[in-house]
Design an enzyme around this catalytic site. Structure first.
Site, PDB file in Angstrom:
ATOM      1  N   ASP B  15      38.483  39.677  33.618  1.00  0.00           N
ATOM      2  CA  ASP B  15      37.913  40.208  34.858  1.00  0.00           C
ATOM      3  C   ASP B  15      38.951  41.187  35.398  1.00  0.00           C
ATOM      4  O   ASP B  15      39.950  40.780  35.992  1.00  0.00           O
ATOM      5  CB  ASP B  15      37.682  39.056  35.850  1.00  0.00           C
ATOM      6  CG  ASP B  15      37.045  39.542  37.141  1.00  0.00           C
ATOM      7  OD1 ASP B  15      36.347  40.577  37.113  1.00  0.00           O
ATOM      8  OD2 ASP B  15      37.253  38.893  38.178  1.00  0.00           O
ATOM      9  N   GLU B  76      34.551  42.896  31.874  1.00  0.00           N
ATOM     10  CA  GLU B  76      33.440  43.165  32.793  1.00  0.00           C
ATOM     11  C   GLU B  76      33.155  44.655  32.852  1.00  0.00           C
ATOM     12  O   GLU B  76      34.061  45.472  33.019  1.00  0.00           O
ATOM     13  CB  GLU B  76      33.764  42.645  34.198  1.00  0.00           C
ATOM     14  CG  GLU B  76      32.565  42.738  35.122  1.00  0.00           C
ATOM     15  CD  GLU B  76      32.857  42.200  36.510  1.00  0.00           C
ATOM     16  OE1 GLU B  76      33.214  41.023  36.625  1.00  0.00           O
ATOM     17  OE2 GLU B  76      32.721  42.973  37.477  1.00  0.00           O
ATOM     18  N   ASP B 149      38.698  35.068  40.171  1.00  0.00           N
ATOM     19  CA  ASP B 149      38.941  35.957  39.027  1.00  0.00           C
ATOM     20  C   ASP B 149      39.116  35.153  37.736  1.00  0.00           C
ATOM     21  O   ASP B 149      38.728  35.596  36.654  1.00  0.00           O
ATOM     22  CB  ASP B 149      40.199  36.803  39.271  1.00  0.00           C
ATOM     23  CG  ASP B 149      40.226  37.379  40.670  1.00  0.00           C
ATOM     24  OD1 ASP B 149      39.871  38.544  40.832  1.00  0.00           O
ATOM     25  OD2 ASP B 149      40.574  36.632  41.608  1.00  0.00           O
TER      26      ASP B 149
END
Lengths: 184, 184
Positions: B15, B76, B149
């Site tokens: 992330d 991501e 996260d």
């Protein structure tokens, strides 16, 4: 400024981009004629995934730094633009260039497009053609560097030499102070 | 799908972020229980220049890949957000992670937040808490991974294993075809 006008600085200017990344090396010092060392554009195709394009960019910047051994790398500082996907690709290409320089201990600086335009043409709102023309005159070239990414990269390098790295030293001092104060 | 359900895959989910970058390693295969290998968050301070923060991120990702030797890295895929400066920092951190993986020949894949939410919770509009809860259940953890996260990075890795890398193989085939056709 005295010591800087005595020892010439070699600066690699980078106009970041995923499709075309301009790289221009300029040498000189404040108050003396500047000279073009080399200029190039790294191109990558949108047919490849982003990560492979970034690896090509990384290798290109590494090879260029190894060949020209710049004292500093000046990269365009980006601001909001219309297309988010363009911003992301440009930010990624810039990030990769920064890392290549920073991990070799080469000072990195960022200048905004208006700082660059003001430095080379005296007008922060100059257009691409004016910047290209001024770069051609400042470096006493026979023809305007093309594409525009190449001229922009040279303009960044010129700007960095003329600004004398003052902004960069300020940022370093602020960062050092913040670390001392235990912000980290 | 058959061969994939037989040999477990180890995936590093990332992330991306300049201030906090979540990294989660998950191992398993489609149709079998997945297991947590490790989870971590790289933090960098805004008191330092971007390029130094990116070098810290690069080293963190390199160390993590060396330690866990993932078969794939799932990152991501970002879209428009409100704050352009956040997008740029996130894009730069993602770009550095991509390059670290790609230059070692590790396949990279990107999944959108809604793909991740849909994969782990069945709802593409699930909130952070729901994603965290589902990650906790899927990996049979005693507590929800924190910060968010970390949970998001694990959710990315889970998504990648469950999607079977089909999207990635498609992209590779399209890229290969485009190269053959001489687009490059």
């Amino acid at each position: 400024m005295r010591s800087q006008s005595q020892s010439p600085t070699r600066v690699l200017g980078i106009d970041p981009g995923l499709t075309r990344m301009g790289m221009g090396v300029v040498e000189g010092s404040i108050g003396r004629p500047l000279s073009l060392v080399d200029v190039n554009v790294i191109r990558t195709t949108s047919a490849l995934p982003v990560w492979e394009r970034l690896v090509t960019i990384e290798r290109g910047v590494e090879a260029w730094i190894d060949e020209h051994r710049p004292d500093a790398v000046a990269i365009e500082r980006m601001f909001a633009r219309s297309d988010v996907s363009t911003i992301m690709g440009t930010a990624q290409a810039a990030g990769v260039a920064m890392v290549v320089a920073a991990r070799r201990g080469i000072p990195v600086a960022m200048h905004t497009p208006s700082e660059v335009k003001a430095a080379v043409s005296g007008n922060g709102r100059a257009d691409k053609a004016q910047v290209g023309l001024m770069v051609t005159r400042i470096l006493r070239l026979d023809a305007m560097p093309k594409p525009a990414d190449a001229a922009d990269a040279l303009a960044l390098a010129i700007t960095h030499i003329w600004r004398g790295g003052a902004q960069n030293r300020l940022e370093a001092a602020v960062a050092a102070q913040a670390l001392k104060a235990g912000t980290r």
